[in-house]
Scaffold this active site. Structure first.
Site, PDB file in Angstrom:
ATOM      1  N   ASN A  23       0.524  -1.241   0.096  1.00 28.08           N
ATOM      2  CA  ASN A  23       0.129  -0.134  -0.098  1.00 28.08           C
ATOM      3  C   ASN A  23       1.009   1.167  -0.073  1.00 28.08           C
ATOM      4  O   ASN A  23       0.648   2.255  -0.870  1.00 28.08           O
ATOM      5  CB  ASN A  23      -0.890   0.053   1.139  1.00 28.08           C
ATOM      6  N   HIS A 118      -8.603  -1.660   6.134  1.00 26.78           N
ATOM      7  CA  HIS A 118      -8.739  -2.651   6.754  1.00 26.78           C
ATOM      8  C   HIS A 118      -9.254  -3.675   5.584  1.00 26.78           C
ATOM      9  O   HIS A 118     -10.183  -3.324   4.642  1.00 26.78           O
ATOM     10  CB  HIS A 118      -9.876  -2.741   7.766  1.00 26.78           C
TER      11      HIS A 118
HETATM   12  C1  GRF Z   1      -3.455  -4.977   3.728  1.00 27.37           C
HETATM   13  O1  GRF Z   1      -4.356  -6.161   3.394  1.00 27.37           O
HETATM   14  C2  GRF Z   1      -4.032  -4.080   4.998  1.00 27.37           C
HETATM   15  O2  GRF Z   1      -5.578  -3.833   4.604  1.00 27.37           O
HETATM   16  C3  GRF Z   1      -3.917  -4.693   6.083  1.00 27.37           C
HETATM   17  O3  GRF Z   1      -2.520  -5.155   6.257  1.00 27.37           O
HETATM   18  C4  GRF Z   1      -2.202  -5.330   4.786  1.00 27.37           C
HETATM   19  C5  GRF Z   1      -1.002  -4.541   4.382  1.00 27.37           C
HETATM   20  O4  GRF Z   1      -0.300  -5.015   3.276  1.00 27.37           O
HETATM   21  N1  GRF Z   1      -3.880  -3.572   7.216  1.00 27.37           N
HETATM   22  P1  GRF Z   1       0.909  -4.269   2.602  1.00 27.37           P
HETATM   23  O5  GRF Z   1       2.045  -4.126   3.995  1.00 27.37           O
HETATM   24  O6  GRF Z   1       0.395  -2.814   2.331  1.00 27.37           O
HETATM   25  O7  GRF Z   1       1.417  -4.870   1.471  1.00 27.37           O
END
Ligand code: GRF
Length: 226
Positions: A23, A118
Protein backbone atom coordinates in the site's frame (compact mmCIF):
# COMPACT_ATOMS: atom_id res chain seq x y z
CA UNK A 1 -15.32 23.79 0.56
CA UNK A 2 -12.34 25.80 -0.67
CA UNK A 3 -12.70 27.23 -4.18
CA UNK A 4 -10.14 25.03 -5.91
CA UNK A 5 -9.23 21.84 -4.05
CA UNK A 6 -6.61 20.95 -6.65
CA UNK A 7 -4.59 24.10 -5.93
CA UNK A 8 -4.00 23.19 -2.28
CA UNK A 9 -0.45 22.33 -1.19
CA UNK A 10 0.70 18.70 -1.11
CA UNK A 11 -0.35 16.93 2.07
CA UNK A 12 2.55 16.25 4.41
CA UNK A 13 2.20 12.54 4.96
CA UNK A 14 3.66 10.06 7.44
CA UNK A 15 3.18 6.34 6.75
CA UNK A 16 3.29 3.62 9.42
CA UNK A 17 4.09 0.09 8.27
CA UNK A 18 5.13 -3.27 9.66
CA UNK A 19 5.73 -5.43 6.60
CA UNK A 20 5.44 -5.74 2.85
CA UNK A 21 4.46 -2.14 2.18
CA UNK A 22 2.49 -2.70 -1.03
CA UNK A 23 0.00 0.00 0.00
CA UNK A 24 2.91 2.34 0.71
CA UNK A 25 4.15 1.55 -2.80
CA UNK A 26 0.72 2.37 -4.26
CA UNK A 27 0.83 5.74 -2.46
CA UNK A 28 4.38 6.42 -3.73
CA UNK A 29 3.36 5.44 -7.27
CA UNK A 30 0.25 7.65 -7.16
CA UNK A 31 2.38 10.67 -6.19
CA UNK A 32 4.91 9.89 -8.91
CA UNK A 33 2.12 9.59 -11.50
CA UNK A 34 0.54 12.89 -10.44
CA UNK A 35 -2.65 11.21 -9.14
CA UNK A 36 -1.97 12.34 -5.58
CA UNK A 37 -0.37 15.52 -4.31
CA UNK A 38 1.56 14.29 -1.27
CA UNK A 39 4.91 14.96 0.29
CA UNK A 40 5.79 11.73 2.07
CA UNK A 41 7.90 13.10 4.91
CA UNK A 42 8.55 9.91 6.82
CA UNK A 43 7.92 6.17 6.84
CA UNK A 44 8.13 4.41 10.21
CA UNK A 45 8.21 0.66 10.75
CA UNK A 46 8.10 -1.18 14.06
CA UNK A 47 9.77 -4.16 12.32
CA UNK A 48 13.40 -3.94 11.25
CA UNK A 49 12.97 -6.28 8.28
CA UNK A 50 9.82 -4.66 6.84
CA UNK A 51 10.19 -4.64 3.06
CA UNK A 52 8.35 -1.30 3.04
CA UNK A 53 11.44 0.38 4.58
CA UNK A 54 13.38 -0.67 1.51
CA UNK A 55 10.63 0.62 -0.79
CA UNK A 56 10.71 4.01 0.99
CA UNK A 57 14.49 4.33 0.80
CA UNK A 58 14.46 3.39 -2.87
CA UNK A 59 12.04 6.27 -3.46
CA UNK A 60 14.29 8.68 -1.51
CA UNK A 61 11.92 8.90 1.46
CA UNK A 62 13.18 9.11 5.08
CA UNK A 63 12.57 5.73 6.71
CA UNK A 64 12.96 4.86 10.39
CA UNK A 65 12.74 1.64 12.33
CA UNK A 66 11.35 2.16 15.84
CA UNK A 67 11.19 -1.06 17.83
CA UNK A 68 8.03 -1.08 19.97
CA UNK A 69 9.66 -3.69 22.24
CA UNK A 70 12.04 -1.02 23.57
CA UNK A 71 9.12 0.71 25.30
CA UNK A 72 7.48 -0.20 28.58
CA UNK A 73 3.98 0.65 27.38
CA UNK A 74 1.95 1.27 24.23
CA UNK A 75 1.63 4.92 25.29
CA UNK A 76 5.39 5.41 25.52
CA UNK A 77 5.89 3.94 22.05
CA UNK A 78 3.14 6.20 20.73
CA UNK A 79 4.74 9.29 22.30
CA UNK A 80 7.89 8.49 20.31
CA UNK A 81 5.81 8.12 17.13
CA UNK A 82 4.09 11.46 17.76
CA UNK A 83 7.46 13.17 18.32
CA UNK A 84 8.98 11.70 15.13
CA UNK A 85 5.93 12.66 13.05
CA UNK A 86 5.77 16.17 14.53
CA UNK A 87 9.48 16.73 13.85
CA UNK A 88 8.69 16.25 10.17
CA UNK A 89 5.53 18.44 10.38
CA UNK A 90 3.33 15.52 9.34
CA UNK A 91 -0.33 16.53 8.84
CA UNK A 92 -1.83 13.16 7.97
CA UNK A 93 -0.76 9.71 9.13
CA UNK A 94 -1.55 6.69 6.95
CA UNK A 95 -1.35 3.30 8.65
CA UNK A 96 -0.57 0.79 5.90
CA UNK A 97 -0.27 -2.68 7.33
CA UNK A 98 0.88 -1.32 10.70
CA UNK A 99 0.24 -4.12 13.16
CA UNK A 100 0.27 -2.14 16.43
CA UNK A 101 -2.96 -0.87 17.96
CA UNK A 102 -2.72 2.88 18.51
CA UNK A 103 -3.34 4.24 22.00
CA UNK A 104 -5.26 7.47 22.73
CA UNK A 105 -1.85 9.21 22.81
CA UNK A 106 -1.60 8.89 19.00
CA UNK A 107 -5.32 9.14 18.27
CA UNK A 108 -5.67 12.40 20.21
CA UNK A 109 -2.44 13.87 18.82
CA UNK A 110 -3.87 13.50 15.27
CA UNK A 111 -7.68 13.73 15.60
CA UNK A 112 -9.33 12.64 12.33
CA UNK A 113 -5.87 12.78 10.82
CA UNK A 114 -4.93 9.10 11.03
CA UNK A 115 -6.19 6.80 8.29
CA UNK A 116 -6.09 3.04 8.29
CA UNK A 117 -7.01 0.37 5.76
CA UNK A 118 -8.77 -2.85 6.64
CA UNK A 119 -9.16 -5.84 4.29
CA UNK A 120 -12.94 -6.20 4.77
CA UNK A 121 -16.09 -4.15 4.38
CA UNK A 122 -16.30 -2.51 7.81
CA UNK A 123 -18.04 -3.08 10.14
CA UNK A 124 -17.77 -6.74 9.01
CA UNK A 125 -14.83 -8.86 10.14
CA UNK A 126 -12.83 -6.46 12.33
CA UNK A 127 -9.39 -7.41 13.65
CA UNK A 128 -6.91 -9.93 12.28
CA UNK A 129 -7.53 -12.65 9.66
CA UNK A 130 -10.42 -10.76 8.04
CA UNK A 131 -9.95 -12.51 4.69
CA UNK A 132 -10.03 -15.99 6.26
CA UNK A 133 -13.11 -14.99 8.25
CA UNK A 134 -14.85 -13.86 5.06
CA UNK A 135 -14.03 -17.17 3.30
CA UNK A 136 -15.15 -19.22 6.31
CA UNK A 137 -18.37 -17.27 6.74
CA UNK A 138 -19.37 -17.74 3.11
CA UNK A 139 -20.12 -14.12 2.27
CA UNK A 140 -20.55 -13.44 -1.46
CA UNK A 141 -18.83 -10.05 -1.27
CA UNK A 142 -16.01 -8.66 0.75
CA UNK A 143 -13.60 -5.82 0.07
CA UNK A 144 -11.63 -3.14 1.85
CA UNK A 145 -12.21 0.03 3.81
CA UNK A 146 -10.20 3.19 4.41
CA UNK A 147 -11.34 4.90 7.59
CA UNK A 148 -10.25 7.45 10.15
CA UNK A 149 -8.82 5.82 13.25
CA UNK A 150 -10.93 6.39 16.35
CA UNK A 151 -10.70 4.76 19.75
CA UNK A 152 -12.15 1.33 18.80
CA UNK A 153 -10.78 -1.37 16.46
CA UNK A 154 -11.52 -0.90 12.73
CA UNK A 155 -14.62 1.19 13.42
CA UNK A 156 -13.83 4.86 12.71
CA UNK A 157 -15.66 7.02 10.13
CA UNK A 158 -15.56 5.33 6.70
CA UNK A 159 -13.89 7.30 3.91
CA UNK A 160 -13.84 4.90 0.92
CA UNK A 161 -14.79 1.26 0.44
CA UNK A 162 -14.30 -1.11 -2.49
CA UNK A 163 -16.20 -4.35 -2.99
CA UNK A 164 -14.79 -7.55 -4.42
CA UNK A 165 -16.59 -10.85 -5.04
CA UNK A 166 -15.80 -13.92 -2.95
CA UNK A 167 -15.77 -16.98 -5.18
CA UNK A 168 -16.83 -20.41 -3.96
CA UNK A 169 -13.34 -21.87 -4.23
CA UNK A 170 -11.51 -18.90 -2.82
CA UNK A 171 -9.02 -19.42 -0.08
CA UNK A 172 -7.44 -16.78 2.09
CA UNK A 173 -4.55 -16.35 -0.35
CA UNK A 174 -6.42 -15.52 -3.52
CA UNK A 175 -9.07 -13.45 -1.73
CA UNK A 176 -6.23 -11.47 -0.15
CA UNK A 177 -4.69 -10.83 -3.57
CA UNK A 178 -8.03 -9.65 -4.99
CA UNK A 179 -8.66 -7.36 -2.03
CA UNK A 180 -5.08 -6.05 -2.11
CA UNK A 181 -5.51 -4.87 -5.72
CA UNK A 182 -8.59 -2.89 -4.64
CA UNK A 183 -6.70 -1.46 -1.64
CA UNK A 184 -4.09 -0.05 -3.98
CA UNK A 185 -6.80 1.91 -5.78
CA UNK A 186 -8.70 3.29 -2.81
CA UNK A 187 -5.92 4.28 -0.40
CA UNK A 188 -4.31 6.92 -2.65
CA UNK A 189 -7.81 8.15 -3.51
CA UNK A 190 -8.80 8.57 0.15
CA UNK A 191 -5.59 10.51 0.83
CA UNK A 192 -6.31 12.68 -2.17
CA UNK A 193 -9.76 13.57 -0.78
CA UNK A 194 -8.03 14.67 2.44
CA UNK A 195 -5.43 16.69 0.52
CA UNK A 196 -8.24 18.42 -1.34
CA UNK A 197 -9.80 19.38 2.00
CA UNK A 198 -13.05 17.58 1.22
CA UNK A 199 -13.54 15.25 4.19
CA UNK A 200 -16.02 16.27 6.90
CA UNK A 201 -16.64 14.08 9.93
CA UNK A 202 -20.14 14.24 11.44
CA UNK A 203 -20.25 11.91 14.43
CA UNK A 204 -19.42 8.48 13.11
CA UNK A 205 -20.27 9.43 9.53
CA UNK A 206 -18.01 11.00 6.98
CA UNK A 207 -19.20 13.22 4.18
CA UNK A 208 -17.20 14.15 1.10
CA UNK A 209 -17.65 17.76 -0.01
CA UNK A 210 -18.37 18.58 -3.60
CA UNK A 211 -18.89 15.03 -4.80
CA UNK A 212 -19.66 14.85 -8.48
CA UNK A 213 -21.18 11.74 -10.08
CA UNK A 214 -17.63 10.88 -11.25
CA UNK A 215 -16.39 11.04 -7.65
CA UNK A 216 -19.26 8.89 -6.47
CA UNK A 217 -18.30 6.32 -9.10
CA UNK A 218 -14.74 6.31 -7.74
CA UNK A 219 -16.03 5.83 -4.23
CA UNK A 220 -18.33 2.98 -5.25
CA UNK A 221 -16.05 0.52 -6.91
CA UNK A 222 -18.27 -2.33 -8.03
CA UNK A 223 -17.15 -5.90 -8.21
CA UNK A 224 -16.22 -7.54 -11.49
CA UNK A 225 -15.64 -11.25 -11.69
CA UNK A 226 -11.93 -12.16 -11.71
C1 GRF B 1 -3.36 -4.88 3.94
O1 GRF B 1 -4.15 -5.97 3.58
C2 GRF B 1 -4.14 -3.96 4.85
O2 GRF B 1 -5.51 -3.97 4.59
C3 GRF B 1 -3.87 -4.55 6.22
O3 GRF B 1 -2.53 -4.99 6.16
C4 GRF B 1 -2.18 -5.30 4.81
C5 GRF B 1 -0.93 -4.55 4.48
O4 GRF B 1 -0.35 -4.91 3.27
N1 GRF B 1 -4.13 -3.57 7.23
P1 GRF B 1 0.92 -4.12 2.72
O5 GRF B 1 2.00 -4.17 3.80
O6 GRF B 1 0.51 -2.73 2.40
O7 GRF B 1 1.35 -4.90 1.50
Amino acid sequence: MSSDPQSRPPVKLGVLISGEGSNLQAIIDATEHGELSADIRLVISNKADAHGLERARRAGIAAEFIDHRRFASREEFDRTLVAALNTRQVELVACAGFTRLLSPVMVHAFPNRIMNIHPALCPAFPGVNAQRAACDYGVRFSGCTVFFVADGVDDGPIIVQAVVPVMQNDDERNLTARIRAAEHRIYPYAIRLFQEGRLRVHGRKLLVDGSSPADERLMLINPTLP
